[in-house]
Write an enzyme that holds these catalytic residues in place. Structure first.
Site, short mmCIF file in Angstrom:
data_model
loop_
_atom_site.label_atom_id
_atom_site.label_comp_id
_atom_site.label_asym_id
_atom_site.label_seq_id
_atom_site.Cartn_x
_atom_site.Cartn_y
_atom_site.Cartn_z
N SER A 162 -4.67 22.57 16.72
CA SER A 162 -3.75 23.30 17.59
C SER A 162 -2.77 24.05 16.70
O SER A 162 -1.91 23.45 16.06
CB SER A 162 -3.01 22.34 18.51
N HIS A 192 -7.49 26.24 18.46
CA HIS A 192 -6.96 26.04 19.81
C HIS A 192 -5.61 26.74 19.88
O HIS A 192 -4.68 26.39 19.15
CB HIS A 192 -6.81 24.53 20.07
N ASP A 240 -2.45 27.78 22.17
CA ASP A 240 -1.71 27.44 23.39
C ASP A 240 -0.86 28.61 23.85
O ASP A 240 0.06 29.03 23.14
CB ASP A 240 -0.80 26.23 23.14
N MET A 275 1.80 29.70 26.65
CA MET A 275 2.73 29.17 27.65
C MET A 275 3.64 30.29 28.14
O MET A 275 4.10 31.10 27.34
CB MET A 275 3.58 28.04 27.05
N HIS A 311 -5.90 28.17 25.47
CA HIS A 311 -5.43 27.22 26.49
C HIS A 311 -4.31 27.89 27.26
O HIS A 311 -3.16 27.94 26.80
CB HIS A 311 -4.97 25.93 25.82
N MET A 343 -1.73 27.95 29.63
CA MET A 343 -0.77 27.19 30.42
C MET A 343 0.17 28.17 31.10
O MET A 343 1.35 28.29 30.76
CB MET A 343 -0.03 26.18 29.53
N MET A 354 -6.30 16.80 29.82
CA MET A 354 -5.05 16.70 29.08
C MET A 354 -4.68 15.23 28.89
O MET A 354 -4.70 14.45 29.84
CB MET A 354 -3.93 17.43 29.82
N GLY A 358 2.72 21.47 27.71
CA GLY A 358 3.95 22.22 27.49
C GLY A 358 4.78 21.80 26.30
O GLY A 358 5.65 22.54 25.86
N PHE A 359 4.52 20.62 25.76
CA PHE A 359 5.32 20.14 24.63
C PHE A 359 4.42 19.45 23.60
O PHE A 359 3.52 18.70 23.97
CB PHE A 359 6.37 19.13 25.10
N GLY A 360 4.70 19.68 22.34
CA GLY A 360 4.00 18.98 21.27
C GLY A 360 4.66 17.63 21.00
O GLY A 360 5.77 17.35 21.45
N GLY A 361 3.95 16.79 20.26
CA GLY A 361 4.53 15.55 19.78
C GLY A 361 4.63 14.42 20.79
O GLY A 361 5.31 13.43 20.55
N ASP A 363 -6.81 16.92 24.67
CA ASP A 363 -5.71 17.64 24.03
C ASP A 363 -4.41 16.91 24.30
O ASP A 363 -4.03 16.74 25.46
CB ASP A 363 -5.66 19.07 24.59
N GLY A 364 -3.75 16.47 23.23
CA GLY A 364 -2.44 15.87 23.36
C GLY A 364 -2.35 14.51 22.70
O GLY A 364 -2.95 13.54 23.17
N GLY A 365 -1.65 14.44 21.58
CA GLY A 365 -1.45 13.18 20.90
C GLY A 365 -2.69 12.60 20.24
O GLY A 365 -2.74 11.41 19.95
N GLY A 368 -3.07 18.42 16.86
CA GLY A 368 -2.01 19.27 16.34
C GLY A 368 -1.39 18.73 15.08
O GLY A 368 -1.89 18.95 13.97
N SER A 369 -0.33 17.98 15.23
CA SER A 369 0.44 17.53 14.06
C SER A 369 -0.37 16.63 13.14
O SER A 369 -0.16 16.62 11.93
CB SER A 369 1.73 16.83 14.50
#
Length: 228
Positions: A10, A35, A37, A39, A70, A72, A141, A146-149, A175-177, A197-198
Site C-alpha cells: 500500500s 495498491h 488508496d 479517499m 482502492h 474509498m 477490509m 480510511g486510516f493506516g496503522g 487490506d488492513g493491518g 502497508g507499514s
C-alpha cells in the site's frame, strides 16, 4: 484452482514526496502489484490523491505495473473514466458506496479495467454473492477504511473463508493491518491478494517481508489444493 499469491504494498504508507521512486523500490523488491488508496473526504474522513497522481505514476513507471485502485469514495461512478484514462489497471469500489453495482461493473469493464468489489467490516459477506461471477476480485477490509496503522481484525476471516468456499477461483484480497504476524490467518482463510502497508514500507528489508507474505500464501494454496 486458478489463483495465485500476489503481494501489493500500500503506497499510502510511503514517503509521499517520493512516490514514484517508492513505487519503483517496491517493484524492485518483488511486489506483484501496487495498491493505491483513493479517499475523497466523504466516504472516509481522509483525503489522499486522485487520477492526476495516477497518471503521473503511470508515466514514470511504464505500462507494466498493475495499479489496483482502492476507491474509498462516495461516488465511485464519477471516477471510472478519469482513472481508466490515467492508466489504472483495476478499479476496486465499495459496495456500500453505490446503489447500482451492476451498471458500475459494466462501466468499469467497458473502460478497459478489471473490477474489484470491496466491503467494509460491518457489511455481511453474502452481499457480494450476486456479483461474484462479474468481478475479478473481492476485497474484505480487515480494518475500517480510511486510516493506516489500525489493528488487524481477525474476526473478518470467516468472510474470507466463506468467499473461498463459495467461489474457489476468485481473487480474494485483504487490506488492513496485514503483515508477518497476521498473514498465516489470512492465507489459511483463503486470501491470495495481500495488501500490506507499514509492514512492508517501513521495513529495513522490504524484499524479505514480501517474500515471507508470498510464501505463506503459496503454502496455504498448495495445502488447499492437496486437500481437495
Amino acid at each position: 484452482m486458478s489463483y495465485t499469491a500476489k503481494i501489493g504494498p500500500s503506497i499510502l504508507n510511503s514517503d509521499m514526496a517520493c512516490l514514484a521512486s517508492e513505487c519503483t523500490r517496491m517493484l524492485e523488491c518483488g511486489a506483484d502489484y501496487l495498491h493505491l488508496d483513493v479517499m475523497d473526504g466523504h466516504f472516509v474522513p481522509n483525503i489522499t490523491f486522485g487520477h492526476p497522481v495516477v497518471e503521473c505514476l503511470r508515466k514514470h513507471l511504464g505500462l507494466a505495473p498493475f495499479f489496483d485502485m482502492h476507491m474509498m469514495v462516495s461516488r465511485p461512478e464519477q471516477w471510472v473514466k478519469p482513472m481508466a484514462a490515467a492508466g489504472a489497471t483495476q478499479y476496486t469500489f465499495h459496495l456500500e458506496a453505490t446503489s447500482n453495482a451492476g451498471a458500475l461493473i459494466k462501466d468499469i469493464r467497458e473502460s478497459g479495467m478489471k473490477v474489484g468489489l470491496a466491503i467494509k467490516p460491518g457489511t455481511t459477506v453474502e452481499v457480494l454473492a450476486p456479483w461474484a461471477s462479474q468481478i475479478d476480485m473481492a476485497l474484505v477490509m480487515t480494518v475500517e477504511p480510511g486510516f493506516g496503522g489500525q489493528k488487524f481484525m481477525e474476526d473478518m476471516m470467516p468472510k474470507v473463508s466463506w468467499l473461498r468456499t463459495q467461489f474457489p477461483s476468485l481473487d480474494i484480497e485483504v487490506d488492513g493491518g496485514v503483515g508477518p504476524d497476521s498473514i498465516h490467518k489470512c492465507a489459511e482463510a483463503g486470501a491470495n491478494m495481500i495488501v500490506s502497508g507499514s509492514a512492508i514500507m517501513s521495513s529495513d528489508d522490504p524484499r524479505s517481508v514480501i517474500n515471507f507474505l508470498r510464501n505463506a500464501c503459496m503454502e496455504a494454496i498448495q495445502k488447499r489444493s492437496l486437500d481437495r
